[in-house]
Design a protein around this motif. Structure first.
Motif, PDB file in Angstrom:
ATOM      1  N   CYS A  96       7.547   0.153  -2.560  1.00  0.00           N
ATOM      2  CA  CYS A  96       6.346   0.251  -3.396  1.00  0.00           C
ATOM      3  C   CYS A  96       5.686   1.613  -3.175  1.00  0.00           C
ATOM      4  O   CYS A  96       5.451   2.030  -2.033  1.00  0.00           O
ATOM      5  CB  CYS A  96       5.375  -0.871  -3.046  1.00  0.00           C
ATOM      6  SG  CYS A  96       3.788  -0.779  -3.919  1.00  0.00           S
ATOM      7  N   GLU A 115       4.914  -0.077   1.863  1.00  0.00           N
ATOM      8  CA  GLU A 115       5.284  -1.029   2.911  1.00  0.00           C
ATOM      9  C   GLU A 115       6.292  -2.060   2.411  1.00  0.00           C
ATOM     10  O   GLU A 115       7.291  -2.334   3.077  1.00  0.00           O
ATOM     11  CB  GLU A 115       4.034  -1.746   3.441  1.00  0.00           C
ATOM     12  CG  GLU A 115       3.051  -0.828   4.156  1.00  0.00           C
ATOM     13  CD  GLU A 115       1.820  -1.578   4.619  1.00  0.00           C
ATOM     14  OE1 GLU A 115       1.730  -2.795   4.312  1.00  0.00           O
ATOM     15  OE2 GLU A 115       0.953  -0.967   5.270  1.00  0.00           O
ATOM     16  N   ASN A 116       6.026  -2.628   1.250  1.00  0.00           N
ATOM     17  CA  ASN A 116       6.866  -3.700   0.725  1.00  0.00           C
ATOM     18  C   ASN A 116       7.851  -3.163  -0.310  1.00  0.00           C
ATOM     19  O   ASN A 116       7.664  -2.078  -0.875  1.00  0.00           O
ATOM     20  CB  ASN A 116       5.997  -4.786   0.088  1.00  0.00           C
ATOM     21  CG  ASN A 116       4.972  -5.328   1.065  1.00  0.00           C
ATOM     22  OD1 ASN A 116       5.270  -5.501   2.248  1.00  0.00           O
ATOM     23  ND2 ASN A 116       3.767  -5.585   0.585  1.00  0.00           N
ATOM     24  N   CYS A 127       4.681  -3.450  -5.876  1.00  0.00           N
ATOM     25  CA  CYS A 127       5.183  -4.696  -5.298  1.00  0.00           C
ATOM     26  C   CYS A 127       4.362  -5.913  -5.682  1.00  0.00           C
ATOM     27  O   CYS A 127       4.826  -7.043  -5.546  1.00  0.00           O
ATOM     28  CB  CYS A 127       5.236  -4.575  -3.777  1.00  0.00           C
ATOM     29  SG  CYS A 127       3.596  -4.377  -3.012  1.00  0.00           S
ATOM     30  N   SER A 128       3.123  -5.720  -6.124  1.00  0.00           N
ATOM     31  CA  SER A 128       2.251  -6.864  -6.383  1.00  0.00           C
ATOM     32  C   SER A 128       1.201  -6.483  -7.420  1.00  0.00           C
ATOM     33  O   SER A 128       1.080  -5.315  -7.818  1.00  0.00           O
ATOM     34  CB  SER A 128       1.574  -7.329  -5.090  1.00  0.00           C
ATOM     35  OG  SER A 128       0.792  -6.283  -4.549  1.00  0.00           O
TER      36      SER A 128
END
Length: 281
Positions: free
Chosen positions: A20, A25-26, A40-41
């Protein structure tokens, strides 16, 4: 040849996961259709729109090469052209609905229905060009010229504000002037300083009638802060738009004299008069 094959690593069939680009991090799950940023979100997606000012919508007018052009691109182009045609029709209808002659007729008719004798000038008059009053949803929205008297040594603040709903009270409209977007920084500061900690009843409002129509009852009409704008204008002759003068009800400060007043007792004054009489003899 065998040595070369020993060091050869075949490409992996799996595409390496992309991190991301917002939180770093993700692993990313989404890609922005417009700027192709990986997120990522939902929070990261919203954050990327706020930081980069991205709309998140694909640029429907962007160039697509013949190699990349597919059925989905064709469907998108057709939808884009249909949307453009629909917006063109709506724009033409909107222009037709705000025809000057029709607009003036509706404005005068609705004003007369509210017992307001509204007179509109010819199109070349400056006051006609300034007037942006309109009727919408069973309400009239007036242009108002405000003449706000500040301190005695300051020039009155004159504002031309549009969109005053006739169902609101004159005091409520006045107190909302400081948040009007058309004000500059100086005007906003002057209004905020004048309105700080004061209610509408701390001011006196006067409707200034047009001097050309002196057959009306005087040239000024005192208005109550709790009266609606519709009630203020009822049974009045208004040329284009109303003009309202505002003054503060604060008491005028009393100035201290430059000299001191000395009070003497009556007996003291009589003794001084008798002594002066003896000296003269």
């Amino acid at each position: 040849m065998n040595a070369i094959l020993e060091h050869y690593t075949p490409p992996s069939s799996k595409i390496s996961e992309r991190i991301c680009e917002m939180c770093t991090e993700n692993a990313s799950k989404y890609r922005c259709p417009r700027c192709e940023m990986a997120t990522c979100s939902l929070p990261c997606t919203v954050k990327h729109k706020e930081i980069h000012g991205c709309s998140g919508q694909r640029n429907r007018a962007a160039f697509i090469s013949r190699v990349s052009f597919d059925d989905a691109s064709l469907s998108s182009d057709i939808a884009f052209l249909e949307d453009a045609a629909r917006r063109t029709v709506l724009a033409k209808d909107r222009l037709r609905s705000v025809d000057p002659l029709v607009h003036k007729g509706v404005l005068v008719e609705e004003a007369n229905r509210r017992q307001v004798d509204l007179r509109l000038l010819a199109e070349w008059f400056p006051k006609r060009k300034e007037n942006r009053s309109y009727y919408r949803g069973r309400n009239m929205f007036w242009t108002i010229r405000w003449i706000i008297h500040l301190e005695e040594d300051q020039k009155p603040l004159e504002l031309l504000i549009h969109g005053a709903k006739d169902q609101r009270t004159i005091g409520d409209i006045f107190q909302g002037l400081s948040v009007d977007r058309t004000l500059n920084v100086v005007q906003k500061e002057q209004l905020e300083g004048l309105l700080a900690g004061k209610k509408a009843d701390a001011f006196s409002f006067t409707l200034l009638l047009d001097p050309a129509h002196r057959h009306q009852t005087g040239l000024t009409v005192a208005l109550s802060a709790s009266l609606t704008l519709r009630g203020c204008l009822a049974r009045k002759l208004i040329v284009e738009y109303p003009t309202v003068s505002v003054r503060s009800n604060a008491p005028v400060p009393q100035t201290k004299p430059d000299f001191d007043i000395v009070l003497q007792d009556r007996t003291t004054r009589d003794d001084e008069d008798s002594r002066s009489a003896k000296c003269s003899q």
